[in-house]
Design an enzyme around this catalytic site. Structure first.
Site, mmCIF file in Angstrom:
data_model
loop_
_atom_site.group_PDB
_atom_site.id
_atom_site.type_symbol
_atom_site.label_atom_id
_atom_site.label_comp_id
_atom_site.label_asym_id
_atom_site.label_seq_id
_atom_site.Cartn_x
_atom_site.Cartn_y
_atom_site.Cartn_z
ATOM 1 N N CYS A 274 28.872 21.210 -14.601
ATOM 2 C CA CYS A 274 28.648 19.780 -14.891
ATOM 3 C C CYS A 274 27.142 19.598 -15.059
ATOM 4 O O CYS A 274 26.462 19.128 -14.156
ATOM 5 C CB CYS A 274 29.189 18.910 -13.763
ATOM 6 S SG CYS A 274 30.886 19.334 -13.252
ATOM 7 N N ALA A 275 26.620 19.954 -16.219
ATOM 8 C CA ALA A 275 25.200 20.291 -16.340
ATOM 9 C C ALA A 275 24.278 19.139 -16.724
ATOM 10 O O ALA A 275 23.091 19.179 -16.402
ATOM 11 C CB ALA A 275 25.031 21.419 -17.357
ATOM 12 N N ALA A 276 24.753 18.158 -17.455
ATOM 13 C CA ALA A 276 23.853 17.113 -17.962
ATOM 14 C C ALA A 276 23.207 16.334 -16.812
ATOM 15 O O ALA A 276 23.831 16.134 -15.769
ATOM 16 C CB ALA A 276 24.631 16.161 -18.862
ATOM 17 N N PRO A 277 21.939 15.928 -17.000
ATOM 18 C CA PRO A 277 21.102 16.046 -18.208
ATOM 19 C C PRO A 277 20.324 17.356 -18.313
ATOM 20 O O PRO A 277 19.534 17.522 -19.235
ATOM 21 C CB PRO A 277 20.133 14.870 -18.054
ATOM 22 C CG PRO A 277 19.947 14.752 -16.583
ATOM 23 C CD PRO A 277 21.285 15.079 -15.970
ATOM 24 N N GLY A 278 20.513 18.264 -17.353
ATOM 25 C CA GLY A 278 19.912 19.586 -17.496
ATOM 26 C C GLY A 278 18.874 19.964 -16.466
ATOM 27 O O GLY A 278 18.260 21.025 -16.585
ATOM 28 N N GLY A 279 18.670 19.146 -15.441
ATOM 29 C CA GLY A 279 17.673 19.478 -14.424
ATOM 30 C C GLY A 279 17.986 20.771 -13.708
ATOM 31 O O GLY A 279 17.131 21.660 -13.584
ATOM 32 N N ASP A 325 35.456 20.321 -20.696
ATOM 33 C CA ASP A 325 35.933 19.492 -19.585
ATOM 34 C C ASP A 325 36.183 20.408 -18.397
ATOM 35 O O ASP A 325 36.985 21.347 -18.477
ATOM 36 C CB ASP A 325 37.225 18.780 -20.012
ATOM 37 C CG ASP A 325 37.742 17.815 -18.958
ATOM 38 O OD1 ASP A 325 37.351 17.936 -17.771
ATOM 39 O OD2 ASP A 325 38.550 16.934 -19.308
ATOM 40 N N CYS A 396 25.816 14.377 -4.789
ATOM 41 C CA CYS A 396 24.741 13.484 -4.353
ATOM 42 C C CYS A 396 25.353 12.269 -3.642
ATOM 43 O O CYS A 396 24.943 11.137 -3.884
ATOM 44 C CB CYS A 396 23.863 13.062 -5.520
ATOM 45 S SG CYS A 396 24.741 12.268 -6.878
#
Length: 454
Positions: A274-279, A325, A396
């Protein structure tokens, strides 16, 4: 003066106007947040990036937006005392003009009440229909006359006083008790510090820290992550990006921990589910010294584009994005990856300081949906890991059903997996999971644990 008209939805309209001062910028940003459901930070950056406002105006707009978004419940309560109609019946742009005016009157002592009223009237003249300016003027001047009585009413209600929805205050009282709930809400209401993760592919933290100080910034090293820096004084993010375009990524301290815990190695195959936004993706790629492959997934093409843009800016070319997904099993990925990160979709209750709008857009009933979603993603992620490989699960949020209870259930159903001990970043003790609480740890709320496949 040219009139700017908004439809009821204000859909996209706010994006077409270039604000000429901080109050106009704040109004356009609020329209994007509440009418287009934009994240506060994204809307702020989007609007301010398009302006030529002086730094003082930019800071004022940021203060108005963050403050009025956090205090939305209290501002609506005060507004409800002043108008004889449901707030939903107000034209959206008028409601947010009144929010900005009331925020200045009730929260910003340095702004004269007369200035707050007059400037709000100017906004109404420019952005709404004829006669609205008189309505705005009447409401705000009446609120000034009743200021003390209205403020006392808000102080009598704990959720209004703490600027959090009542359901959330009650939930935290059961979880943490009265004192910690108040401390947690106060933490959420404070301005978030600017945290930078150094792109170690391009520079070392000590070198970058010295560069910042030579620029006139004040900063200190993060106590949580060896790649982190906490800014205490800076010229603003646009200036930092212009001066150091490849050297850092804006990222919360606790958000830096999952990639650090994953311990990726150069040459490995890594999956960020679940990578976005890429941090976290770009952190993993940098820790791998730009060698090997990080496969970064999301369900939205525009979010994959954001990952690609961040990777390009940081000069990382070992990242491959995939439209995927996480709840749908991808057969060709089974037992393909050395390490997998599941930074799971969650209720986000640990980061309300940075995502100010979320406290008002989330509902208690929505919390029930996350555990099942996380379970499906975690189930698929576990199948993608090679035997002997590892998986980091993180969120989080402060909700145990999404954190410890989720892992407990997973381990009950998967005997081939175990929790591995890791070193606590501060105490240096060996722990099997880490739950950070803002009111206790002084960083955003976060949960993470390390699992190994045997």
């Amino acid at each position: 003066m040219r009139k700017e008209r908004f439809s009821e939805s204000a859909e996209g309209t706010a994006r077409k106007i270039v604000p000429v001062n901080g109050r106009e910028a704040a109004l356009l940003i609020l329209l994007q947040i509440w009418e287009e459901r934009a994240y506060t930070a994204i809307a702020l950056n989007r609007v301010l990036r398009q302006t030529k406002l002086e730094e003082q105006d930019r800071r004022f707009a940021t203060e108005l937006v963050n403050g009025s978004v956090k205090a939305r419940g209290t501002l609506d309560f005060i507004l409800g005392q002043m108008v004889n109609r449901p707030l939903q019946k107000l034209e959206p742009v008028v409601r947010y003009i009144l929010h900005l005016g009331l925020y200045q009157i009730f929260y910003l002592d340095r702004i004269p009440d007369s200035a707050a009223c007059n400037e709000s009237v100017n906004l109404a003249k420019k952005f709404s229909h004829k006669g609205t300016d008189k309505f705005v003027n009447g409401v705000l001047r009446s609120s000034v006359r009743q200021k003390m009585a209205l403020w006392e009413k808000t102080l009598e209600d704990v959720s209004l006083r703490l600027s959090h929805p009542r359901w959330l205050v009650q939930r935290w009282r059961k979880q943490f008790g009265e004192d910690e709930t108040e401390a947690l809400c106060c933490w959420d209401n404070e301005p978030a510090s600017l945290c930078l993760r150094v792109n170690t592919l391009m520079t070392a933290r000590d070198v970058f820290l010295q560069d910042l100080r030579e620029m006139g910034c004040e900063a200190e090293v993060s106590l949580w992550c060896p790649d982190g820096i906490v800014m205490t004084r800076s010229p603003g993010l646009p200036a930092l990006l212009q001066t150091f375009p490849h050297s850092f990524y804006v990222q919360d301290e606790s958000s830096m921990l999952p990639a650090q815990l994953l311990q990726p190695k150069a040459g490995e195959q890594i999956l960020d589910m679940c990578a976005a936004p890429g941090g976290k993706t770009t952190h993993i790629a940098a820790l791998m010294e730009n060698r090997g492959r990080v496969t970064a997934c999301d369900i939205y093409p525009h979010k994959l584009k954001l990952i690609e843009e961040n990777a390009k800016r940081l000069k990382l070319d070992n990242i491959k994005t995939e439209l995927q997904d996480g709840t749908v099993l991808r057969e060709e990925w089974i037992e393909k990856f050395d390490r997998v990160l599941v930074d799971a979709p969650c209720s986000g209750l640990g980061v309300l300081r940075r995502r100010a709008e979320a406290r008002w857009t989330k509902k208690e009933k929505d919390l029930r949906d996350f555990p099942a979603l996380q379970q499906r993603i975690l189930e698929n992620a576990s199948r993608y890991v090679k035997y002997g490989g590892v998986l980091v699960y993180s969120t989080c949020t402060l909700e145990d059903r999404e954190n410890g209870k989720q892992i407990e259930l997973f381990l009950q159903n998967h005997r081939e997996w175990k929790q591995s001990g890791f070193i606590h970043p501060r105490s240096k003790e060996v722990v099997k999971e880490l739950q950070l609480y803002p009111q206790r740890d002084g960083v955003d709320g976060f949960y993470l644990t390390l699992l190994q496949k045997e």
